[in-house]
Write a protein that holds these residues in place. Structure first.
Motif, PDB file in Angstrom:
ATOM      1  N   MET A 213       0.829  -1.198   0.000  1.00  0.00           N
ATOM      2  CA  MET A 213       0.000   0.000   0.000  1.00  0.00           C
ATOM      3  C   MET A 213       0.866   1.252   0.000  1.00  0.00           C
ATOM      4  SD  MET A 213      -2.673   1.503   2.859  1.00  0.00           S
ATOM      5  CE  MET A 213      -1.366   2.351   3.739  1.00  0.00           C
ATOM      6  N   VAL A 214       0.434   2.249  -0.746  1.00  0.00           N
ATOM      7  CA  VAL A 214       1.056   3.569  -0.670  1.00  0.00           C
ATOM      8  C   VAL A 214       0.002   4.549  -0.173  1.00  0.00           C
ATOM      9  CG1 VAL A 214       2.783   3.153  -2.458  1.00  0.00           C
ATOM     10  CG2 VAL A 214       0.561   4.118  -3.092  1.00  0.00           C
ATOM     11  N   GLN A 215       0.440   5.467   0.660  1.00  0.00           N
ATOM     12  CA  GLN A 215      -0.471   6.476   1.218  1.00  0.00           C
ATOM     13  C   GLN A 215       0.055   7.856   0.863  1.00  0.00           C
ATOM     14  OE1 GLN A 215      -2.283   5.947   5.164  1.00  0.00           O
ATOM     15  NE2 GLN A 215      -1.358   7.898   5.753  1.00  0.00           N
ATOM     16  N   PHE A 216      -0.733   8.592   0.076  1.00  0.00           N
ATOM     17  CA  PHE A 216      -0.374   9.953  -0.288  1.00  0.00           C
ATOM     18  C   PHE A 216      -0.886  10.912   0.775  1.00  0.00           C
ATOM     19  CE2 PHE A 216      -0.341   7.777  -4.382  1.00  0.00           C
ATOM     20  CZ  PHE A 216       0.805   8.290  -4.978  1.00  0.00           C
ATOM     21  N   ASP A 217      -0.040  11.828   1.203  1.00  0.00           N
ATOM     22  CA  ASP A 217      -0.426  12.767   2.249  1.00  0.00           C
ATOM     23  C   ASP A 217      -0.476  14.187   1.707  1.00  0.00           C
ATOM     24  OD1 ASP A 217      -1.027  13.513   4.975  1.00  0.00           O
ATOM     25  OD2 ASP A 217       0.999  14.336   5.098  1.00  0.00           O
ATOM     26  N   LYS A 218      -1.642  14.813   1.847  1.00  0.00           N
ATOM     27  CA  LYS A 218      -1.832  16.219   1.482  1.00  0.00           C
ATOM     28  C   LYS A 218      -1.515  16.500   0.013  1.00  0.00           C
ATOM     29  CE  LYS A 218      -1.070  18.098   6.142  1.00  0.00           C
ATOM     30  NZ  LYS A 218      -0.883  16.841   6.869  1.00  0.00           N
ATOM     31  N   ILE A 219      -1.876  15.568  -0.854  1.00  0.00           N
ATOM     32  CA  ILE A 219      -1.741  15.777  -2.297  1.00  0.00           C
ATOM     33  C   ILE A 219      -3.096  16.259  -2.819  1.00  0.00           C
ATOM     34  CG2 ILE A 219      -1.180  14.720  -4.518  1.00  0.00           C
ATOM     35  CD1 ILE A 219       1.147  14.717  -2.548  1.00  0.00           C
ATOM     36  N   PRO A 220      -3.139  17.398  -3.539  1.00  0.00           N
ATOM     37  CA  PRO A 220      -4.421  17.879  -4.073  1.00  0.00           C
ATOM     38  C   PRO A 220      -5.099  16.824  -4.940  1.00  0.00           C
ATOM     39  CG  PRO A 220      -2.727  19.562  -4.294  1.00  0.00           C
ATOM     40  CD  PRO A 220      -2.023  18.311  -3.846  1.00  0.00           C
ATOM     41  N   ALA A 221      -6.406  16.760  -4.855  1.00  0.00           N
ATOM     42  CA  ALA A 221      -7.156  15.736  -5.585  1.00  0.00           C
ATOM     43  C   ALA A 221      -6.905  15.813  -7.089  1.00  0.00           C
ATOM     44  CB  ALA A 221      -8.648  15.884  -5.291  1.00  0.00           C
ATOM     45  N   ASN A 222      -6.796  17.021  -7.633  1.00  0.00           N
ATOM     46  CA  ASN A 222      -6.555  17.166  -9.071  1.00  0.00           C
ATOM     47  C   ASN A 222      -5.245  16.514  -9.497  1.00  0.00           C
ATOM     48  OD1 ASN A 222      -8.917  18.575  -9.463  1.00  0.00           O
ATOM     49  ND2 ASN A 222      -7.962  20.587  -9.298  1.00  0.00           N
ATOM     50  N   ASP A 223      -4.235  16.633  -8.660  1.00  0.00           N
ATOM     51  CA  ASP A 223      -2.933  16.032  -8.966  1.00  0.00           C
ATOM     52  C   ASP A 223      -2.960  14.518  -8.779  1.00  0.00           C
ATOM     53  OD1 ASP A 223      -2.046  18.612  -9.365  1.00  0.00           O
ATOM     54  OD2 ASP A 223      -1.175  18.798  -7.369  1.00  0.00           O
ATOM     55  N   LEU A 224      -3.813  14.066  -7.883  1.00  0.00           N
ATOM     56  CA  LEU A 224      -3.837  12.649  -7.522  1.00  0.00           C
ATOM     57  C   LEU A 224      -4.490  11.781  -8.589  1.00  0.00           C
ATOM     58  CD1 LEU A 224      -2.847  11.077  -5.070  1.00  0.00           C
ATOM     59  CD2 LEU A 224      -5.102  11.380  -4.031  1.00  0.00           C
ATOM     60  N   THR A 225      -5.433  12.333  -9.319  1.00  0.00           N
ATOM     61  CA  THR A 225      -6.206  11.539 -10.278  1.00  0.00           C
ATOM     62  C   THR A 225      -5.314  10.859 -11.317  1.00  0.00           C
ATOM     63  OG1 THR A 225      -8.114  12.994  -9.995  1.00  0.00           O
ATOM     64  CG2 THR A 225      -8.083  11.603 -11.957  1.00  0.00           C
ATOM     65  N   LYS A 226      -4.443  11.598 -11.928  1.00  0.00           N
ATOM     66  CA  LYS A 226      -3.568  11.035 -12.960  1.00  0.00           C
ATOM     67  C   LYS A 226      -2.577  10.049 -12.344  1.00  0.00           C
ATOM     68  CE  LYS A 226      -0.431  12.270 -16.725  1.00  0.00           C
ATOM     69  NZ  LYS A 226       0.262  13.379 -17.447  1.00  0.00           N
ATOM     70  N   THR A 227      -2.048  10.386 -11.177  1.00  0.00           N
ATOM     71  CA  THR A 227      -1.094   9.505 -10.502  1.00  0.00           C
ATOM     72  C   THR A 227      -1.728   8.155 -10.187  1.00  0.00           C
ATOM     73  OG1 THR A 227       0.147  11.338  -9.533  1.00  0.00           O
ATOM     74  CG2 THR A 227       0.293   9.220  -8.411  1.00  0.00           C
ATOM     75  N   VAL A 228      -2.939   8.180  -9.670  1.00  0.00           N
ATOM     76  CA  VAL A 228      -3.638   6.930  -9.330  1.00  0.00           C
ATOM     77  C   VAL A 228      -3.857   6.090 -10.583  1.00  0.00           C
ATOM     78  CG1 VAL A 228      -5.806   5.953  -8.482  1.00  0.00           C
ATOM     79  CG2 VAL A 228      -4.740   7.852  -7.271  1.00  0.00           C
ATOM     80  N   SER A 229      -4.263   6.736 -11.656  1.00  0.00           N
ATOM     81  CA  SER A 229      -4.493   6.026 -12.911  1.00  0.00           C
ATOM     82  C   SER A 229      -3.211   5.369 -13.409  1.00  0.00           C
ATOM     83  CB  SER A 229      -5.036   6.997 -13.963  1.00  0.00           C
ATOM     84  OG  SER A 229      -5.222   6.351 -15.202  1.00  0.00           O
ATOM     85  N   ASN A 230      -2.112   6.093 -13.350  1.00  0.00           N
ATOM     86  CA  ASN A 230      -0.823   5.551 -13.803  1.00  0.00           C
ATOM     87  C   ASN A 230      -0.380   4.370 -12.939  1.00  0.00           C
ATOM     88  OD1 ASN A 230      -0.701   7.507 -15.792  1.00  0.00           O
ATOM     89  ND2 ASN A 230       0.591   8.892 -14.598  1.00  0.00           N
ATOM     90  N   LEU A 231      -0.542   4.493 -11.624  1.00  0.00           N
ATOM     91  CA  LEU A 231      -0.131   3.419 -10.718  1.00  0.00           C
ATOM     92  C   LEU A 231      -0.991   2.171 -10.918  1.00  0.00           C
ATOM     93  CD1 LEU A 231       0.469   5.408  -7.416  1.00  0.00           C
ATOM     94  CD2 LEU A 231       2.167   3.971  -8.563  1.00  0.00           C
ATOM     95  N   LYS A 232      -2.299   2.358 -11.041  1.00  0.00           N
ATOM     96  CA  LYS A 232      -3.207   1.225 -11.194  1.00  0.00           C
ATOM     97  C   LYS A 232      -2.960   0.485 -12.512  1.00  0.00           C
ATOM     98  CE  LYS A 232      -5.913   1.327  -7.511  1.00  0.00           C
ATOM     99  NZ  LYS A 232      -6.034   0.172  -6.586  1.00  0.00           N
ATOM    100  N   ALA A 233      -2.560   1.231 -13.530  1.00  0.00           N
ATOM    101  CA  ALA A 233      -2.296   0.603 -14.824  1.00  0.00           C
ATOM    102  C   ALA A 233      -1.129  -0.378 -14.739  1.00  0.00           C
ATOM    103  CB  ALA A 233      -2.007   1.675 -15.873  1.00  0.00           C
ATOM    104  N   LYS A 234      -0.123  -0.059 -13.950  1.00  0.00           N
ATOM    105  CA  LYS A 234       1.064  -0.916 -13.854  1.00  0.00           C
ATOM    106  C   LYS A 234       1.007  -1.865 -12.667  1.00  0.00           C
ATOM    107  CE  LYS A 234       6.063  -0.851 -14.267  1.00  0.00           C
ATOM    108  NZ  LYS A 234       7.291  -0.024 -14.431  1.00  0.00           N
ATOM    109  N   TYR A 235       0.363  -1.430 -11.582  1.00  0.00           N
ATOM    110  CA  TYR A 235       0.306  -2.246 -10.356  1.00  0.00           C
ATOM    111  C   TYR A 235      -1.162  -2.362  -9.905  1.00  0.00           C
ATOM    112  CZ  TYR A 235       5.203  -0.794 -10.404  1.00  0.00           C
ATOM    113  OH  TYR A 235       6.502  -0.521 -10.778  1.00  0.00           O
ATOM    114  N   PRO A 236      -1.955  -3.174 -10.595  1.00  0.00           N
ATOM    115  CA  PRO A 236      -3.400  -3.228 -10.305  1.00  0.00           C
ATOM    116  C   PRO A 236      -3.746  -3.718  -8.899  1.00  0.00           C
ATOM    117  CG  PRO A 236      -2.753  -4.946 -11.865  1.00  0.00           C
ATOM    118  CD  PRO A 236      -1.587  -4.036 -11.732  1.00  0.00           C
ATOM    119  N   SER A 237      -2.853  -4.474  -8.267  1.00  0.00           N
ATOM    120  CA  SER A 237      -3.150  -4.980  -6.925  1.00  0.00           C
ATOM    121  C   SER A 237      -2.680  -4.040  -5.820  1.00  0.00           C
ATOM    122  CB  SER A 237      -2.518  -6.358  -6.717  1.00  0.00           C
ATOM    123  OG  SER A 237      -1.110  -6.279  -6.802  1.00  0.00           O
TER     124      SER A 237
END
Length: 286
Positions: A213-237
């Motif tokens: 698990m990774v936990q992002f702290d105080k990252i704006p939601a707008n910035d997080l959306t693309k990051t989450v998509s990129n991470l899930k694409a490579k590491y779906p679990s």
């Protein structure tokens, strides 16, 4: 809903408010008069603490006649709890039981709001409430969070492996943590390994190394959306959590980023529920 709250805790709540006896009721000469006490909502409320308030009333000598279970969603004006007994008994239990109901129902109601809003955006999301509570109130806070429909992020330091920057200070940084990760996973086979990260690059680095698990702290939601998509694409679990500043105003925005878990303290900080406690005499008046 079962959360263990000991008889000693219940007795302590009473003794804090009534160390010996109720001087006012005694001095007025009304202690033996028969009566009942009722507790009604004054707004939409997720009831919580009714069982503990009932135990307070019963320990003081009253008989509970109506109890709405914790976790029930009530409208304005609904009866939550009712008990009968001598006036002295009812007055002894009055404020302690009301405080439990108002504080616990306040947390439960805010928690329910957060969960409801988050799941409108992402039905599969988990809302996890932190352990950032007022000391001495953990059992009550845990019950209130569960009554509101959320989970607990961490009940205590003994149950999870969650690595923060504060830990890395003593390890020599992130690179040394990654060097020791395999040994840590062997040491803690029953536990998943989580780590707080500051940015996408760190998240990819630790995900590649095999954290759960990774936990992002105080990252704006707008910035997080693309990051989450990129991470899930490579590491779906990989489980992805967002923490820091999540509240009733922005929870839908964070839920829409695609993270798996929202970590927040927000339900603990706010007004207690507004509950009306009312006394009624049962003595026959001629």
């Amino acid at each position: 809903m079962t959360v263990f709250i000991s008889d000693e805790e219940i007795s302590k709540f009473i003794q804090e408010d009534v160390p010996y006896f109720d001087l006012t009721t005694l001095a007025l000469g009304i202690a033996e008069k028969k009566g009942k006490i009722t507790y009604h909502t004054r707004h939409e409320t997720v009831a919580c603490g009714t069982e503990e308030a009932a135990r307070v009333l019963e320990k003081c000598g009253a008989k509970v006649t109506t109890l709405v279970p914790s976790g029930s969603l009530l409208s304005d004006g609904e009866l939550m709890l009712e008990a009968e007994g001598a006036a002295g008994t009812l007055h002894t239990a009055w404020k302690v039981s009301l405080n439990l109901l108002e504080y616990m129902s306040g947390v439960a109601t805010r928690t329910n709001k957060l969960v409801t809003l988050a799941r409108r955006e992402n039905p599969n999301i988990t809302v996890a409430i932190t352990r950032k509570i007022f000391p001495g109130t953990k059992s009550l806070s845990v019950k209130a969070v569960l009554a509101g429909g959320a989970h607990l992020h961490r009940l205590g330091l003994s149950e999870t492996v969650l690595v923060f920057k504060q830990h890395l200070v003593f390890m020599g940084g992130l690179s040394e943590f990654l060097h020791q990760l395999e040994a840590l996973k062997i040491e803690c086979k029953e536990k998943k390994i989580g780590i707080e990260v500051d940015n996408e690059a760190q998240a990819f680095e630790v995900a590649e190394a095999g954290v759960d698990m990774v936990q992002f702290d105080k990252i704006p939601a707008n910035d997080l959306t693309k990051t989450v998509s990129n991470l899930k694409a490579k590491y779906p679990s990989l489980q992805i959590a967002a923490a820091g500043g999540i509240n009733g105003e922005n929870v839908r925005e964070y839920a829409a980023t695609g993270v798996d878990i929202l970590v927040t303290t927000w339900p603990y900080f706010g007004k207690p529920a507004d509950i009306q406690a009312k006394m009624h005499t049962l003595d026959i008046v001629v």
